[in-house]
Design an enzyme around this catalytic site. Structure first.
Site, PDB file in Angstrom:
ATOM      1  CB  CYS A  12      -9.762  15.888  20.712  1.00 49.63           C
ATOM      2  SG  CYS A  12     -10.988  16.068  19.506  1.00 49.63           S
ATOM      3  CB  CYS A  79     -17.508 -22.574 -12.988  1.00 47.99           C
ATOM      4  SG  CYS A  79     -18.564 -22.708 -11.541  1.00 47.99           S
ATOM      5  CG  ASP A 493       6.987  17.533 -14.282  1.00 48.37           C
ATOM      6  OD1 ASP A 493       6.988  18.943 -14.452  1.00 48.37           O
ATOM      7  OD2 ASP A 493       8.075  16.969 -13.822  1.00 48.37           O
ATOM      8  CG  ASP A 687      10.629  13.187 -11.794  1.00 46.26           C
ATOM      9  OD1 ASP A 687       9.809  14.317 -11.855  1.00 46.26           O
ATOM     10  OD2 ASP A 687      11.755  13.355 -11.806  1.00 46.26           O
TER      11      ASP A 687
END
Length: 799
Positions: A12, A79, A493, A687
């Site tokens: 907006c 390096c 889980d 998952d």
């Protein structure tokens, strides 16, 4: 200065005003124009402004800029000072938000915002002495050519320097050599020969040190090349004066060090050659992944088959896959049946059956059958390309432990120059001769090794993440490697992680006179009409399902149908009792299975009880051993699941899980994880879509690769296989990698801290010992090789 970028989140006119106000608050802003329709920002700055400042301002305002990441191969990196120098100059280019330069694989990852001009990047890098070129498939071969060029330079310098070394150093060991030289060509001629041969070495194979070192020194950003150039140049000039203008030197200081200057070049080139060979092995995992995809595919064009280059494949192409061939790109099987070996991507040892409707992944190997499949993703959109991208991103990351190294290496080379000057001044003031002062100062310049410090972290990350990828573990975020090594708790889980994720028949309980197979057939005849997961489990357990009719369902209780003219009922105890069937003969056995977290349904046929069936989500075969392994290395294990408490506690008891939270909503999982964080850093393994919030809030989110895209996108680590042993592999890899990094850093810093004072002559007053510049060069060359070789030991993790 002009800046243009596309931003996110503007919706907006108020958003436009906030973006304008935020940018106008920056110093030196002359004008800001924000376009809501195109979501773009244009700004004019009088003062220099970095991309980091602009991006941070937009993000703080809530409107982050759209970013793009580009990777480049970098030439001339030698390096840690080179790394910090290149990161600094690229970070000052307009539109660059972040830069990560990796010394180990000679790449630069640049995050761009707005309309950053790539030509500016190329120009700035080239001016700094580190030309960029796009990363392409020939990157490995280019590195091989560079390594071969180093070996050629090493051999050439060795051939040129060897006569000088034998005459000078051989004479110290065998005085007869000096006598022979003096009586034949003469010592002055030998010195002139040394001048010519070592001069050719410095102008030929050793020219690279001067061509890169002195420009860096003049620009005020000296690197290791500058140290070598100053050290060998000083030794050569001093020896040249002693050879041609000895009267200019104080009495007792007329010595030549041609052999030292030459041997320094030989040894440093040898060290870089060995380092290049070892560094080439660090990227073996990426090259192996990239080599999985075939170069061509057999595309069906009507009734004909034509060979098409992989780059020319398009989504929708029909591709024929012959026995033993590699799958060219991701697709869906349309015809044929075969077994495909996916071990190189998922780590699963057994081939997976493919039939129409199954997905195939590019780079996997077909078995003995023939398949036709339709390409669904090509190029950068394939699983293999995304895996390679994840591994590369992780290998390019800078770990938190690297921040201290960066601060030190930024000042390391200037500090060495100061120490070398002080060493020379002090020995001139208190030492016995000018020659000794020169030798000590040159030794300080040569023995200092910023290379080892610059290689300590990235080489370990490249080898560690590469080895993890070989085991099916992808670190999406590089810093997750460090965070994972500190874990105190792993939270799993249950469904789809510790269990298979779909219900299967756990036990068939027939009444006396009924066998298990017939019981399952009777139940399947009814359940085949149902879409319930339990019904699907029962149907999968039966090969030939009898045909029934008149299917009816009573929600929450059970189902019924007519088989061979008699009713079959499958449901809970109340459902069968309501039909006058007594379930008492099996009730106790059924309750025992229910107490183990299994769902039990009763089966009635012809107005009599014929049995009961227990259905459960089976525990993965590897889950118990994985949890045991985690506990064995001192990591606590918890389980947070949305399943019923009885089922959750039953699974936890069988697996040996310490802490269980059941019946948890996604919000409850987040709360549980926050509570467990009091015990230390924590990883969550899940998952599903409902696991995404928990994956995000955990210190390390680990997603199962077979899970949902949302879970994978939220995670820091992705396991390509559902095997929970992957969590153990990830943890072992992270711990081994961080241990390896600490060993490398300890060696790199310890080497410099201990040997620089020795090179400066600290032991001379007490023992009369002064380090030879040649020994200093040998030590410096071997220090880098030692770091890379130590990192390569990570290839043995998990073997």
């Amino acid at each position: 200065m002009h800046f243009h970028s596309t931003v996110q989140g503007m919706s907006c006119a108020s958003c436009v005003g906030r973006v304008e106000s935020a940018l106008l608050a920056l110093p030196g802003v002359r004008d800001v124009r924000v376009n809501l329709a195109s979501a773009s920002v244009n700004a004019e700055f009088d003062a220099p402004m970095t991309g980091q400042q602009v991006a941070a301002t937009l993000r703080d305002a809530g409107y982050p800029p759209v970013t793009e990441q580009q990777r480049f191969m970098v030439e001339g990196l030698s390096c840690a000072s080179c790394v910090s120098r290149l990161e600094k100059v690229l970070g000052q280019v307009v539109g660059v938000e972040a830069v990560v330069v990796n010394l180990a694989d000679a790449t630069a990852s640049v995050t761009l915002i707005g309309d950053a001009n790539l030509a500016d990047l190329y120009e700035v890098a080239k001016s700094a002495g580190y030309p960029l070129r796009p990363v392409d498939e020939e990157g490995a071969s280019v590195q091989d050519r560079e390594a071969q060029a180093l070996w050629r330079a090493t051999w050439l310098s060795g051939i040129l320097v060897l006569p000088v070394f034998l005459i000078e150093m051989g004479g110290h060991i065998f005085p007869a050599i000096h006598m022979f030289v003096a009586e034949t060509i003469g010592m002055q001629t030998a010195r002139i020969l040394g001048f010519l041969l070592v001069g050719a070495t410095l102008l030929g194979p050793g020219r690279v040190f001067f061509a890169k070192g002195f420009p860096a020194l003049i620009k005020g950003h000296p690197d290791m090349n500058a140290l070598v150039a100053i050290g060998t140049g000083a030794a050569f000039i001093y020896s040249s004066v002693a050879t041609f203008f000895p009267a200019l030197l104080p009495e007792g200081s007329v010595n030549v060090y041609f052999e030292a200057a030459g041997v320094i070049i030989v040894l440093i080139l040898l060290g870089r050659s060995l380092e290049a060979r070892a560094k080439g092995q660090t990227g073996a995992a990426i090259r192996a992944l990239a080599g999985l995809a075939p170069k061509t595919a057999m595309v069906l064009d009507g009734t004909e088959t034509r060979e098409v280059a992989l780059a020319e494949l398009r989504p929708g192409d029909l591709i024929r896959l012959r026995p033993g061939e590699r799958v060219a790109t991701d697709g869906e099987v349309t015809e044929g049946t075969s077994f495909v070996d996916e071990a190189m991507l998922s780590g699963e040892p057994l081939p997976v059956q493919k039939q129409p409707g199954a997905q195939v992944i590019g780079g996997t190997v077909n078995g003995t059958g023939s398949l036709t499949y339709r390409a669904t993703a090509v190029g950068a959109d394939t699983v293999l390309a995304q895996i390679i991208g994840m591994v590369r991103d992780a290998q390019s990351a800078k770990l938190p432990i690297q921040s201290l190294v960066d601060k030190i290496t930024a000042w390391f080379v200037p500090a060495i120059l100061v120490i070398a000057v002080l060493t020379f001044v002090i020995w001139m003031a208190v030492g016995p001769s000018l020659a000794l002062a020169v030798v000590a100062a040159v030794s300080v310049l040569i023995i200092a090794c910023p290379c080892a410090m610059g290689l300590a972290t990235p080489t370990s990350i490249i080898v560690g993440t590469g080895r993890a990828a070989e085991m099916g573990v992808l670190f999406r975020q590089g810093d997750a490697l460090q965070r994972m090594s500190d874990l105190k708790t792993v939270v799993f889980d249950k469904t789809g992680t510790l269990t298979i994720g779909r219900p299967e028949v756990a036990a068939a309980l027939p009444v006396e006179g009924m066998d298990e197979a017939r019981l399952l057939e009777i139940a399947a005849a009814v359940e085949v009409f149902s879409e319930h997961p339990i019904a699907a489990a029962i149907v999968r357990a039966v090969k030939d399902v009898p045909k029934a009719s008149g299917f009816q369902t009573t929600t929450g209780l059970g189902v019924r149908a007519n088989l061979d003219g008699k009713d079959v009922l499958v449901g809970n105890a109340a459902y069968l009792r309501a039909d006058g069937i007594d379930v008492a003969p099996l009730f106790v056995r059924a309750e025992k299975h229910a107490g183990m977290g299994e769902t039990v349904v009763f089966v009635g046929h012809a107005d009599a009880l014929v049995g009961a069936i227990a259905v459960a989500d089976p525990i993965r075969e590897d889950a118990a051993s994985a949890i045991s392994a985690l506990k064995g290395i001192g990591v606590a294990v918890a389980m947070v699941t949305g399943d019923a408490e009885l089922t959750a506690k039953s699974v936890a008891a069988r697996l040996g899980v310490d802490h269980v939270v059941a019946e948890a909503s996604p919000e409850d999982k987040v709360t549980a994880i926050d509570g467990l964080k009091s015990q230390g850093p924590l990883a969550f393994v899940g998952d599903g879509i409902n696991d995404a919030p928990a994956l995000a809030v955990a210190d390390v989110g680990v997603a199962i690769g077979t899970g949902t895209d949302v879970a994978i996108e939220t995670a820091d680590v992705v396991l390509m296989s559902p095997d929970t042993q992957g969590v153990v592999n990830a943890l072992k890899t992270s711990k081994a990698t961080m241990r390896n990094i600490r060993q490398n850093l300890g060696w790199a810093f310890g080497y410099n801290v201990l040997l620089i004072p020795v090179a400066a002559g600290l032991l001379y007053p007490a023992f009369g010992l002064l380090l030879s510049p040649m020994l200093a060069a040998g030590a410096m060359a071997l220090s880098s090789v030692a770091v890379v070789s130590n990192a390569l030991r990570l290839k043995r993790v998990g073997r």
